[in-house]
Motif scaffolding. Structure first.
Motif, short mmCIF file in Angstrom:
data_model
loop_
_atom_site.label_atom_id
_atom_site.label_comp_id
_atom_site.label_asym_id
_atom_site.label_seq_id
_atom_site.Cartn_x
_atom_site.Cartn_y
_atom_site.Cartn_z
N PRO C 377 0.39 -1.30 0.18
CA PRO C 377 -0.29 0.19 0.15
C PRO C 377 0.61 1.57 0.03
N GLU C 378 1.91 0.86 0.98
CA GLU C 378 3.26 1.99 0.81
C GLU C 378 3.36 2.76 -0.25
N ALA C 379 3.89 2.05 -1.60
CA ALA C 379 4.80 1.86 -3.02
C ALA C 379 3.59 2.19 -3.46
N THR C 380 2.19 2.01 -3.16
CA THR C 380 1.28 1.70 -4.81
C THR C 380 0.73 3.03 -4.56
N PHE C 381 0.72 3.91 -2.88
CA PHE C 381 0.29 4.93 -2.43
C PHE C 381 1.26 6.20 -3.15
N ALA C 382 2.53 5.80 -3.20
CA ALA C 382 3.01 7.08 -3.93
C ALA C 382 3.70 6.97 -4.86
N ILE C 383 3.08 5.73 -5.64
CA ILE C 383 3.84 5.79 -7.22
C ILE C 383 1.75 7.19 -7.93
N GLU C 384 1.52 6.54 -7.40
CA GLU C 384 -0.26 7.25 -7.98
C GLU C 384 -0.48 8.47 -7.51
N ARG C 385 0.33 8.75 -6.46
CA ARG C 385 -0.01 9.68 -5.80
C ARG C 385 1.39 11.21 -6.99
N MET C 386 2.19 10.36 -6.83
CA MET C 386 3.15 10.83 -7.97
C MET C 386 3.25 11.13 -9.42
N MET C 387 1.86 10.25 -10.35
CA MET C 387 1.40 10.42 -11.48
C MET C 387 0.80 11.21 -11.43
N ASP C 388 0.07 11.56 -10.46
CA ASP C 388 -0.99 12.62 -10.50
C ASP C 388 -0.18 13.64 -10.59
N GLU C 389 0.71 14.23 -9.34
CA GLU C 389 1.84 14.75 -9.53
C GLU C 389 2.23 15.27 -10.80
N LEU C 390 2.91 14.37 -11.76
CA LEU C 390 3.25 14.32 -12.88
C LEU C 390 2.17 15.05 -14.04
N ALA C 391 1.06 14.39 -13.20
CA ALA C 391 0.51 14.97 -14.62
C ALA C 391 -0.30 16.28 -14.42
#
Lengths: 283, 177, 813
Positions: C377-391
């Motif tokens: 969950p920690e990993a998924t949270f971080a990468i999925e937040r990052m994809m939004d931030e990148l977008a």
């Protein structure tokens, strides 16, 4: 967890209860609905030597009319308060606030008087009681006296009840025809109020002619938002006027910073929620 | 002190310490271990029973306070081997996983339906807000309570409302709620 | 892509659960229900101090109290309690302190056991705790991860010389799976850097842990509310030096675990020792407050991420630097939890350069360990937040950025930059279905309108296109990660003379519905009725081998062992059936429970074979009179469920209050044995993940005391706090197991947290917000809107109202 040992008596009259309290001395505790006290005993945060259970004092249960006032027996359960037709007619604000207390099971056991005497600053019933200028009727070995709500709440979990005194009744002046709303703000349904606003208003035409506003958890005791009340009276019940009046909500408050909110946020909430409560009350 | 309590239709008379919680009395003295304890603060509702017809958290009631009262627990619901409609609805709607919250949840659901015989979804959610479940996400519990309401409603044929295994099977894969 | 079950087939059918009949009537066997003749009760005294030396313990008053049989302190147990096991030494130089069940000289977190009382009744045991006098000499607390590893920091365990337990690194350039990440970052057209805080959570299973130990038989029997009866038995033997064959562990009905009961607990060890010492059964059941303070916690990481990309949205590199809070000790798999995340930060994306480094840090807090999802969950949270931030950085729709980078369905099997080979998946299909159910375009329009109008309540859309690795685990992979055991599972079939079947599984259910699902699987395999199958589990006597239940492993590993055992039953039955029908085994075919001579209508049911085997009067030469079979299954790969979750959140910009308006979860867990159970797992998982985003946090004050020590303060949401979910599935079968199934137990929890936080940030991003720390409380959301600067201040710790502040003055509510 299991409470520490205690003795237990269940008197059936107020007189017997007062006598039992006098006999037991300082280390006794009154057991009303028990919905805060029993968890506290289980966690051994308190260890009274004796519990005086008011559950069998039937004269303390129920709501009746007495001239221009309602008399709510201290042992009337939240459940009964919420369903009571007299309260719905003459003290709607109390019914609304009571319906937000805890959850259905707790409302079946918890009592109006118990909640007020417990004086938890986050409890939902003290602010309406204060806003509506209720009177607390108390009994002790010296007899009966009344304490106005404005003098009843002294500090965190502390009231003007003297040792040996028992809250028996709450006299609520009738607010027949008033509009009311209790705005409770919390993080999950069962949680205590971060801030609550109790508002009752008289509206004639579009004009607010009278207003009563009390705040939950904005100080160690409930706070009467007198500044808001003054600013509302005579105003048209428009969103702008109400919002302007609500800016006075922080006057006289001393909010704490706890795990849910710091003081600045509480002050902000008090204004926003006051505006919402009054708006909802005005309909 | 001595108390007399009727639990699930049987009257018991016992000597108890005043500090004994109703739930301890039920579990330890009467062997009614179907009712469980989940917390210290009356938040979880797992210990919910009916006391003189109303739901209460039996961890926040002293046994001595129940003197002279009638208590109904999860173990007293089924009649003549027939499950209570709420019990059956919990099964039919997969409204339980580990089952620890289930006794309290069912007892509170029955209380709710006694107050409101056909609650809307939000009313169900608020009616069981004093009962925590960590497994189901509540969705199937809400469904079960409403399903039971329909089944219990006078005039509604139980067969018409019941979610059968057959229809569940053909719906496999598509569960919109 | 949904399929209906074929008629007559059990697998795929929404069977109502066998387990329910007992649970809905209160006919349950929770450990705390157990009462044995002569049983005694234990209560434990816990340290109120987070970090202190014990200078003196005086139990003399307690020993004199009524009903008290024994009072023990750490000194009494020091030479026999051993050290609680840690099975996952992630590095050769990992620092691991001695972990006594009962503190001897020093306490290292508030809630650590310092003494125990055994008495006739639970009440007397609790009373006697007040007769134990402990003197503490306070030591400085260590609470903050970054301060803990700074030079000159106060040390939790001074003899270790540091608060760093270990550092674990994966680098794609070194591994040969990708390029060097620093080059990718240096040459990136766009980089985004963020630091996220994974707050500390508490599993908060509904059944408090309980243990009963009966030393009166030849074997010492322990009943425990545990997820891991088999591992517990082995660890008791290894920790206490008792012979393994003299210990039996039973996990009776267990009320949820979520990783929280994947532990060998101090209380289990102490109860075992005291029952042995007294020669009588002893029970210990924790209170909720004890559970929250001392049962292991989860999450608690500081995550620093840098993502590198081209302007067109192509991700070119990902760097992850973690600090992970171990708490005061390394419990069973504590050090490995953050490492499980190492393989998941690249998620469903093709990332050409990847670097992961995690430093495990000791603090004076409750130990952390597995909690639903554990690392993923920690990993998924971080990468999925990052994809939004990148977008956002690129001015692209966040779904478009994801699609540009994800693995296309025709590219499976796909070996990722972190070395895993994903067997199957179809991210396009799940996303398309989710968008349709959600009305993605319609909600985006509404969002724009509300922004334009300046509504008080703003709308945000959060996306999480997740995958995870579960089905723990291929033993060789665990070996390469220095885990102390394999990842296989055991299953067995017993064919009873009447044709009924007992299925034995090493997988120990605590709410998952194994009895129903395993019955469905075996019913199809052996052609026996669903009702004729009994599933036995959770007792080392009846189910002698097992690796137990966690990591969404039961179906993809445990059920495969059962299937394999069933195959063996059929193989054993075949020559006997042939003998009975006087034909060659080669002429037989087996279907629907019947052996048929090919091309004829001559047949024999498997029940008839079972009866013939029982009689054993006329079996072929050399054939043993038993069809019973067992098997051990070691998976060749992990299981990779995936899905697309879309969340619409409304943020009240005046109060900061967040309300979830809609939530769509389309999960792909491969083939499904029981859609009812799968849907239930998703619902429950969603709520736990959403609760991390919005409500839950284990908060410590500056002295190291847990402030959220009751369920009045640790906010497990109720039904009234949750929306209804729209769930659906796509179905891309796994290619690595016989049923094509993937794990589902953790998926909802892993996926939902970032979907919710992304939605909140999306709702108020136009107000200058690019992150809100979890849990996204009303105050944090409001402060973020105000400019975010205040959020560092955080809430205070003054006594406010409510149950959390009750003290001796407490009266009736």
């Amino acid at each position: 967890m299991i409470p520490a040992e205690f003795d237990y008596v269940a008197p059936t009259t107020v007189d017997d209860a007062v006598r039992a309290l006098a006999d037991a001395g300082d280390e006794a505790k009154i057991l009303a609905g028990g919905q805060s006290l029993i968890p506290v005993l289980r966690m051994r945060l308190a260890a009274p030597t004796k519990l005086i259970d008011l559950g069998k004092v039937t004269e303390l249960q129920g709501v009746r009319e007495d001239g221009g006032a309602l008399v709510i027996g201290a042992m009337t359960t939240h459940y009964d308060v919420v369903r009571d037709p007299l309260i719905a007619e003459h003290a709607k604000l109390i019914g609304m606030a009571t319906s937000t207390v805890a959850d259905p099971q707790v409302r079946h056991r918890g009592t109006f008087g118990g909640s007020l005497a417990h004086a938890d600053p986050a409890g939902d019933l003290a602010a309406p009681a204060l806003a509506l200028d209720v009177e607390m009727v108390v009994h002790g070995m010296d007899g009966r006296r009344t304490i106005p709500a404005s003098e009843f709440f002294v500090d965190y979990f502390t009231t003007a009840l003297r040792p040996g005194e028992l809250l028996t009744e709450v006299r609520v002046p009738k607010y027949t025809g008033w509009h009311a709303h209790y705005e409770k703000f919390n993080r999950v349904a069962q949680a205590w109020s971060i801030v609550g606003v109790a508002a009752a208003v008289q509206v004639e035409g579009h004009t607010i002619t009278q207003a009563r506003v009390g705040l939950t958890n904005m100080s160690s005791v409930p706070v009467r938002a007198s500044g808001v009340e003054r600013a509302l009276v005579g105003q048209e019940a428009t969103p702008e006027a109400i919002k302007a009046a609500a800016q006075h909500a922080v006057e006289g408050t001393m909010p704490v910073a706890d795990g849910n909110a710091d003081a600045a946020y509480r002050e902000h909430l008090a204004k926003v929620l006051t505006s919402r409560a009054v708006t909802a009350a005005c309909g | 002190m001595r108390i007399t309590v009727t639990v699930d239709g049987t009257t018991y008379s016992d000597e108890v310490e005043p500090r004994t919680l109703l739930v301890q009395y039920l579990r330890e003295r009467l062997g009614k271990v179907g009712t469980v304890v989940g917390c210290d603060t009356s938040n979880c509702g797992a210990c919910t029973v009916h006391l003189d017809g109303h739901s209460v958290k039996s961890c926040s009631v002293l046994a001595v306070q129940a003197d002279g009262c009638e208590v109904t627990t999860i173990e007293g619901l089924a009649r003549d081997g027939q499950l209570h409609p709420v019990q059956r609805a919990f099964h039919d709607n997969h409204a339980l996983q580990c089952g620890f919250c289930t006794p309290g949840m069912i007892m509170q659901a029955i209380d709710l339906l006694a107050e409101d015989s056909d609650p809307e979804e939000q009313a169900v959610r608020e009616g069981i807000e004093g009962n925590l479940c960590r497994c189901t996400g509540y969705q199937n519990i809400v469904r079960a309570v409403r399903d039971a309401a329909h089944e219990m409603r006078p005039g509604a044929g139980p067969e018409a409302e019941r979610v059968s295994e057959a229809t569940m099977g053909t719906q496999a894969g598509v569960h919109r709620s | 892509m949904t399929t209906a079950a074929e008629p007559g087939q059990e697998v795929g059918k929404g069977r109502l659960r066998k387990e329910d009949a007992r649970l809905i009537t209160g006919r349950t066997r929770w450990t705390d229900n157990i009462s044995l003749p002569g049983m005694l009760h234990m209560a434990v005294l816990r340290s109120p101090m987070a970090h202190a030396r014990i200078t003196n313990i005086d139990p003399s008053e307690a020993r004199q109290m009524p009903g008290v049989l024994a009072v023990v302190t750490g000194a009494d147990l020091a030479d026999k309690q051993g050290s609680l096991p840690c099975a996952w030494p992630i590095a050769e130089d990992m620092k691991s302190p001695d972990a006594p069940s009962m503190a001897v000289n020093q306490v290292n977190f508030a809630g650590e056991v310092v003494a125990a009382v055994v008495a006739r009744s639970a009440a007397e045991a609790a009373d006697a705790l007040e007769g134990i006098d402990v003197d503490y000499d306070e030591l400085p607390v260590v609470l903050d991860l970054e301060q803990a590893i700074a030079d000159g920091a106060d040390l939790v365990h001074p003899d270790l010389g540091t608060n760093k337990s270990a550092t674990w690194i994966f680098d794609s350039a070194e591994a040969g799976t990708g390029g060097p990440v620093d080059e990718a970052i240096a040459s990136a057209e766009v980089t985004v850097e963020r630091t996220f805080r994974q707050q500390r959570l508490i599993p908060a299973f509904m059944e408090p842990r309980s243990v009963v130990v009966d030393p009166t038989g030849e074997q010492v029997t322990m009943w425990s509310a545990t997820q891991i009866p088999h591992i517990l038995r082995l660890m008791l033997a290894m920790t206490l030096g008792v012979p393994e064959h003299k210990v039996r562990v039973i996990a009776p009905d267990v009320g949820g675990g979520f990783g929280g009961k994947l532990q060998v607990t101090p209380e289990e060890v102490i109860t075992f020792l005291l029952a042995q010492q007294l020669g009588r059964p002893v029970k210990y059941t924790e209170t909720r407050s004890e559970s929250l303070a001392s049962a292991h916690h989860g999450r608690d990481q500081l995550q620093k991420l840098t993502i590198a990309a081209r302007r067109d949205g192509t991700v070119t590199g990902l760097k992850v630097e973690l600090l992970a809070d171990m708490g005061a000790y390394l419990r069973l798999v504590t050090p490995g939890v953050p490492i499980l995340g190492a393989f998941m930060y690249n998620a469903i994306y093709k990332i050409p350069a990847y670097h992961f480094a995690c430093t495990n840090v000791f603090t004076t807090k409750t130990p952390t360990d597995a909690y639903r999802g554990a690392g993923r969950p920690e990993a998924t949270f971080a990468i999925e937040r990052m994809m939004d931030e990148l977008a956002n950085e690129l001015g692209m729709d966040p779904l478009d950025v994801r699609e540009m980078n994800w693995i296309k369905h025709e590219e499976f099997p796909y070996t990722t930059v972190s070395t895993l080979t994903y067997d199957s998946g179809n991210y396009e299909a799940a996303t398309a279905r989710a968008k349709e159910l959600f009305d993605y375009d319609g909600l985006r329009r509404e969002q724009a309108e509300r922004r334009q109008r300046g509504d008080t309540v703003q709308l945000g859309i959060g996306i999480s296109t997740f995958t995870e690795m579960c089905g723990l685990a291929p033993s060789r992979v665990l070996g390469s990660l220095s885990y102390g055991a394999g990842g296989w599972e055991y299953g067995a079939i017993r064919m009873l003379p009447t044709g009924k079947v007992e299925v034995i599984t090493g997988s120990s259910a605590h709410g998952q519905g194994h009895e129903t699902a395993w019955s469905q699987i075996v019913a199809d395999k052996l052609g026996v009725p669903f009702e004729d199958i009994e599933v036995l589990h959770g007792d080392t006597q009846s189910s002698p081998r097992g690796m137990d239940t966690y990591g969404s492993r039961s179906l993809t590993v445990g059920a495969m062992a059962v299937l394999s055992a069933a195959d063996k039953v059929i193989e054993k039955a075949k020559p006997i059936a042939a003998h009975m029908m006087e034909c060659s085994p080669d002429d037989l075919e087996f279907a629907n429970g019947t052996f048929t001579v090919r091309g004829t209508d001559t047949s024999t049911g498997i029940a008839d074979v079972a009866l013939a085997v029982f009689a054993a009067h006329d079996l072929p030469d050399g054939v043993e009179p038993s069809l019973d079979s067992d098997a051990t299954f070691d998976p060749e790969n992990f299981s990779f469920p995936h899905g697309t979750h879309l969340c619409a959140a409304e943020a009240d910009t005046e109060t900061g209050q967040v309300r979830l308006r809609a939530y769509v979860a389309v999960d792909d867990v491969g083939k499904v044995v029981n859609p009812l159970i799968v849907e239930g797992q998703v619902h429950g998982g969603l709520v736990q993940g959403i609760a991390q985003a919005l409500f839950e946090e284990a908060v410590y004050d500056e002295s190291g005391t847990l402030m959220t020590g009751t369920l009045a303060d640790y906010l497990v949401p109720s039904a009234a706090d949750m929306p209804s979910f729209t769930t659906d599935r796509t179905e891309t079968p796994s290619t690595t197991n016989a049923l094509g199934v993937k794990g589902v137990g953790e998926a909802g929890t892993i996926a939902s947290t970032p979907a919710v936080v992304n939605a909140i940030v999306d709702a108020i991003r136009h107000m200058g917000v690019n992150d809100v720390e979890m849990p996204c409380t009303p105050m944090r959301v409001w402060q973020a809107i105000q400019g975010g600067a205040q959020s560092a201040a955080g809430p205070g710790a003054e006594p406010g109202g409510g149950m959390g502040s009750l003290d001796a003055e407490g009266g009736a509510r």
